[in-house]
Design a protein around this motif. Sequence first.
Motif, PDB file in Angstrom:
ATOM      1  N   LEU A 121       0.847  -1.194   0.000  1.00  0.00           N
ATOM      2  CA  LEU A 121       0.000   0.000   0.000  1.00  0.00           C
ATOM      3  C   LEU A 121       0.884   1.245   0.000  1.00  0.00           C
ATOM      4  O   LEU A 121       2.045   1.192   0.406  1.00  0.00           O
ATOM      5  CB  LEU A 121      -0.885   0.009   1.250  1.00  0.00           C
ATOM      6  CG  LEU A 121      -1.890  -1.134   1.388  1.00  0.00           C
ATOM      7  CD1 LEU A 121      -2.656  -1.002   2.688  1.00  0.00           C
ATOM      8  CD2 LEU A 121      -2.860  -1.125   0.216  1.00  0.00           C
ATOM      9  N   HIS A 122       0.313   2.361  -0.429  1.00  0.00           N
ATOM     10  CA  HIS A 122       1.046   3.618  -0.394  1.00  0.00           C
ATOM     11  C   HIS A 122       1.286   4.035   1.052  1.00  0.00           C
ATOM     12  O   HIS A 122       0.486   3.733   1.932  1.00  0.00           O
ATOM     13  CB  HIS A 122       0.261   4.711  -1.112  1.00  0.00           C
ATOM     14  CG  HIS A 122       0.341   4.581  -2.597  1.00  0.00           C
ATOM     15  ND1 HIS A 122       1.527   4.687  -3.282  1.00  0.00           N
ATOM     16  CD2 HIS A 122      -0.621   4.323  -3.516  1.00  0.00           C
ATOM     17  CE1 HIS A 122       1.282   4.518  -4.572  1.00  0.00           C
ATOM     18  NE2 HIS A 122       0.003   4.276  -4.745  1.00  0.00           N
ATOM     19  N   ARG A 123       2.357   4.747   1.251  1.00  0.00           N
ATOM     20  CA  ARG A 123       2.719   5.214   2.595  1.00  0.00           C
ATOM     21  C   ARG A 123       1.573   5.979   3.266  1.00  0.00           C
ATOM     22  O   ARG A 123       1.258   5.746   4.428  1.00  0.00           O
ATOM     23  CB  ARG A 123       3.958   6.115   2.446  1.00  0.00           C
ATOM     24  CG  ARG A 123       4.467   6.708   3.726  1.00  0.00           C
ATOM     25  CD  ARG A 123       5.319   5.718   4.467  1.00  0.00           C
ATOM     26  NE  ARG A 123       5.715   6.257   5.750  1.00  0.00           N
ATOM     27  CZ  ARG A 123       6.866   6.877   5.956  1.00  0.00           C
ATOM     28  NH1 ARG A 123       7.731   6.992   4.982  1.00  0.00           N
ATOM     29  NH2 ARG A 123       7.166   7.337   7.149  1.00  0.00           N
ATOM     30  N   ALA A 124       0.912   6.830   2.462  1.00  0.00           N
ATOM     31  CA  ALA A 124      -0.178   7.646   3.012  1.00  0.00           C
ATOM     32  C   ALA A 124      -1.333   6.763   3.461  1.00  0.00           C
ATOM     33  O   ALA A 124      -1.954   7.001   4.504  1.00  0.00           O
ATOM     34  CB  ALA A 124      -0.649   8.644   1.965  1.00  0.00           C
ATOM     35  N   GLU A 125      -1.610   5.741   2.669  1.00  0.00           N
ATOM     36  CA  GLU A 125      -2.705   4.813   3.002  1.00  0.00           C
ATOM     37  C   GLU A 125      -2.371   4.049   4.290  1.00  0.00           C
ATOM     38  O   GLU A 125      -3.229   3.870   5.169  1.00  0.00           O
ATOM     39  CB  GLU A 125      -2.908   3.847   1.818  1.00  0.00           C
ATOM     40  CG  GLU A 125      -3.879   2.698   2.067  1.00  0.00           C
ATOM     41  CD  GLU A 125      -5.332   3.135   2.186  1.00  0.00           C
ATOM     42  OE1 GLU A 125      -5.599   4.299   1.901  1.00  0.00           O
ATOM     43  OE2 GLU A 125      -6.171   2.304   2.609  1.00  0.00           O
ATOM     44  N   ILE A 126      -1.105   3.617   4.384  1.00  0.00           N
ATOM     45  CA  ILE A 126      -0.672   2.894   5.590  1.00  0.00           C
ATOM     46  C   ILE A 126      -0.828   3.803   6.813  1.00  0.00           C
ATOM     47  O   ILE A 126      -1.419   3.409   7.822  1.00  0.00           O
ATOM     48  CB  ILE A 126       0.796   2.418   5.449  1.00  0.00           C
ATOM     49  CG1 ILE A 126       0.882   1.325   4.380  1.00  0.00           C
ATOM     50  CG2 ILE A 126       1.339   1.902   6.779  1.00  0.00           C
ATOM     51  CD1 ILE A 126       2.287   0.865   4.051  1.00  0.00           C
ATOM     52  N   ASP A 127      -0.330   5.025   6.687  1.00  0.00           N
ATOM     53  CA  ASP A 127      -0.402   5.971   7.805  1.00  0.00           C
ATOM     54  C   ASP A 127      -1.844   6.223   8.224  1.00  0.00           C
ATOM     55  O   ASP A 127      -2.167   6.272   9.407  1.00  0.00           O
ATOM     56  CB  ASP A 127       0.261   7.305   7.428  1.00  0.00           C
ATOM     57  CG  ASP A 127       1.771   7.149   7.330  1.00  0.00           C
ATOM     58  OD1 ASP A 127       2.278   6.110   7.792  1.00  0.00           O
ATOM     59  OD2 ASP A 127       2.430   8.054   6.780  1.00  0.00           O
ATOM     60  N   SER A 128      -2.694   6.336   7.228  1.00  0.00           N
ATOM     61  CA  SER A 128      -4.089   6.639   7.527  1.00  0.00           C
ATOM     62  C   SER A 128      -4.761   5.458   8.231  1.00  0.00           C
ATOM     63  O   SER A 128      -5.507   5.632   9.196  1.00  0.00           O
ATOM     64  CB  SER A 128      -4.789   7.025   6.221  1.00  0.00           C
ATOM     65  OG  SER A 128      -6.040   6.466   6.130  1.00  0.00           O
ATOM     66  N   ARG A 129      -4.471   4.231   7.769  1.00  0.00           N
ATOM     67  CA  ARG A 129      -5.094   3.061   8.405  1.00  0.00           C
ATOM     68  C   ARG A 129      -4.573   2.881   9.834  1.00  0.00           C
ATOM     69  O   ARG A 129      -5.334   2.520  10.734  1.00  0.00           O
ATOM     70  CB  ARG A 129      -4.789   1.800   7.595  1.00  0.00           C
ATOM     71  CG  ARG A 129      -5.559   1.709   6.303  1.00  0.00           C
ATOM     72  CD  ARG A 129      -5.628   0.267   5.876  1.00  0.00           C
ATOM     73  NE  ARG A 129      -6.034   0.126   4.498  1.00  0.00           N
ATOM     74  CZ  ARG A 129      -6.242  -1.052   3.924  1.00  0.00           C
ATOM     75  NH1 ARG A 129      -6.039  -2.154   4.605  1.00  0.00           N
ATOM     76  NH2 ARG A 129      -6.609  -1.120   2.661  1.00  0.00           N
ATOM     77  N   VAL A 130      -3.270   3.116  10.020  1.00  0.00           N
ATOM     78  CA  VAL A 130      -2.681   2.992  11.360  1.00  0.00           C
ATOM     79  C   VAL A 130      -3.319   4.023  12.294  1.00  0.00           C
ATOM     80  O   VAL A 130      -3.709   3.702  13.423  1.00  0.00           O
ATOM     81  CB  VAL A 130      -1.145   3.164  11.303  1.00  0.00           C
ATOM     82  CG1 VAL A 130      -0.563   3.339  12.698  1.00  0.00           C
ATOM     83  CG2 VAL A 130      -0.498   1.971  10.606  1.00  0.00           C
TER      84      VAL A 130
END
Lengths: 297, 350
Positions: free
Chosen positions: B105-114
């Motif tokens: 996943l994109h970094r932004a997507e990972i950050d958002s899910r976390v």
Amino acid sequence: MRRFFRRNAAGYLFLSPWLVGFFLLALGPILASLYLSFTHYDMVSTPRWVGVDNYVYMFDRDRRFWRALSVTFHYVAIAVPLRLAMALAVAMLLDKGLRSIGVYRAIFYLPSLLGASIAIAILWREMFGLNGMVNEALAMIGITGIGWITTPSTSLYTIVILAMWQFGSPMLIFLAGLRGIPRDLYEAAEIDGTPKWRQFFRITLPMLAPVLFFNLVLQTIEAFKTFTSAFVISNGSGAPADSLLFYTVYLFNEAFKFFRMGYASALAWVLLIIIGAFTAVAFATSKYWVHYENERD
Amino acid sequence: MAQLSLKHIGKTYGAVEVIRDLNLEVVDGEFLVLVGPSGCGKSTLLRMIAGLEDISEGTFSIDGRVVNDLPASKRDLSMVFQSYALYPHMSVRKNLAFGLQNMRLHRAEIDSRVAEAARILQIEPLLDRKPRQLSGGQKQRVAIGRSIVREPKLFLFDEPLSNLDAELRVQMRVELAALYERLKTTMIYVTHDQVEAMTLASRIVVLRGGKVEQVGTPVELYTRPANLFVAGFIGSPKINMIPASYENGAARTADFPTLPLTGLPNGPLTLCLRPEAVTLDGGDCQAQGRVKLVEYLGADTLVHIDLPSGQSLLFHANGRDAQKAGQTVTVGINAADLHVFDASGNRIER
């Protein structure tokens, strides 16, 4: 004070063989060698105080000292990582839950027991000689080998191979470390779809870091002290062309061949400082890469 | 969301049979709890569903697709382990993100899910801590967070609360129930604690010796246990079990000589009665008893009564009822409250 000794007499009594050994056989010679490193001493006449002359000569004028240092550093830099990699690879294989794992462990550990012996060093010399087994094997596939030990550019690597073969001791420590990694970490990673190579770098290696650190320090010290194999394979001279002039071989020759015991003592102290410095650097950097489960914050 | 079908599932380790001929359908979006005593095969079954154990026999499918040989990573599920299985060298944030990185996943997507998982589980202030700096409850939250960030269609929980103390277990149980209400994703939860099973489950599967004893809603299992094992396993305080016999149209026990029960097969029976169904000075049938022990639990009181035959009966009293140890009481039971089981331990419907 008397009460202290009365209360602890039994403990000291049990410690006494070690204490006697340490003070008479270790601490005494250590202090004597420190003193001798500031003297000219040929083992016959009385030591003569020369101050720091031995050290000045070593760094300033002794080209063979620099050569010995170079050979030893070269060896440490290649042999230690290779031996640790070999040990870890075999430990990971044995950790797969093979049957008769005890037998395999013993078999793999055997070279470490034999490796330091003179017999194995002689065997190595014969194997890698011009007419040795290695060249016979190469001849079978049409390759004409060289005298691996008598060629300066390859001689050191024969000893590196010998070191790699003696991976038993770090392998056992790695195996114990691998057994200590909880299986469910891998299962969680498996469910998350983590590829095996990523599991190795992101779980196995970090979880093994304390063991890796321990092995690294121990194997580095051992590599700096390598003597028997280099001495036997090079017939005690460090030949060919000083390519096997390990630090300890040079030190030995200075002490017991040329009877420059004062200078040899200075060499020994410099080696101690080098090993101490490497160990200190390893400890200083360990906080950045070694994780301890029960570490206090 | 996922619908699971397990048909004739078996699991053997060498000569040891852990699960035999197990059949189970898991409905889309339900919270299914596998419960049973230690060694009943519930964790093994969960691990087979997860793909961490091979299936020796039978067919397992998710949403109609047979997945017997599908690796765990391809089953689109996540699992919370009893030991939490957090990576001790990684911060909470990295623990949460680890599985997502495999999904590319994109970094932004990972950050958002976390961030979203941390918000739901209220672990935002802990994101930069290492697992060793967390309490048991916080670790459990992180472990659950690691599951939800992946947004799987099936959640598996392997005794996730058993390492927590009693108070925290109750708190986490409530939070898990709230999480389920929020996500409404299919969840399979293993526990040996029947209180957890009763409070969390949409349906409960009671296992014993690798076999399903009963599947049903908590109410069904409590009010109509299929056999003596389920009757004894489900319910706290434990159900009363009274040996009885039925001869020539009359049921009797050593202490209750005439019970108004009819239409049962002749032979030995076991009558079961929930402690809250026992009455004092009432009921269809009465016997004298002596109070052996009174356990005051605050809102409830458990009274252990010895009947003349030596049979022990547990009575669930409200609040601070006045019984005292050594006191003689009249115990009453109502036939309608009795669960009747035959000599093999199977329920007899009345």
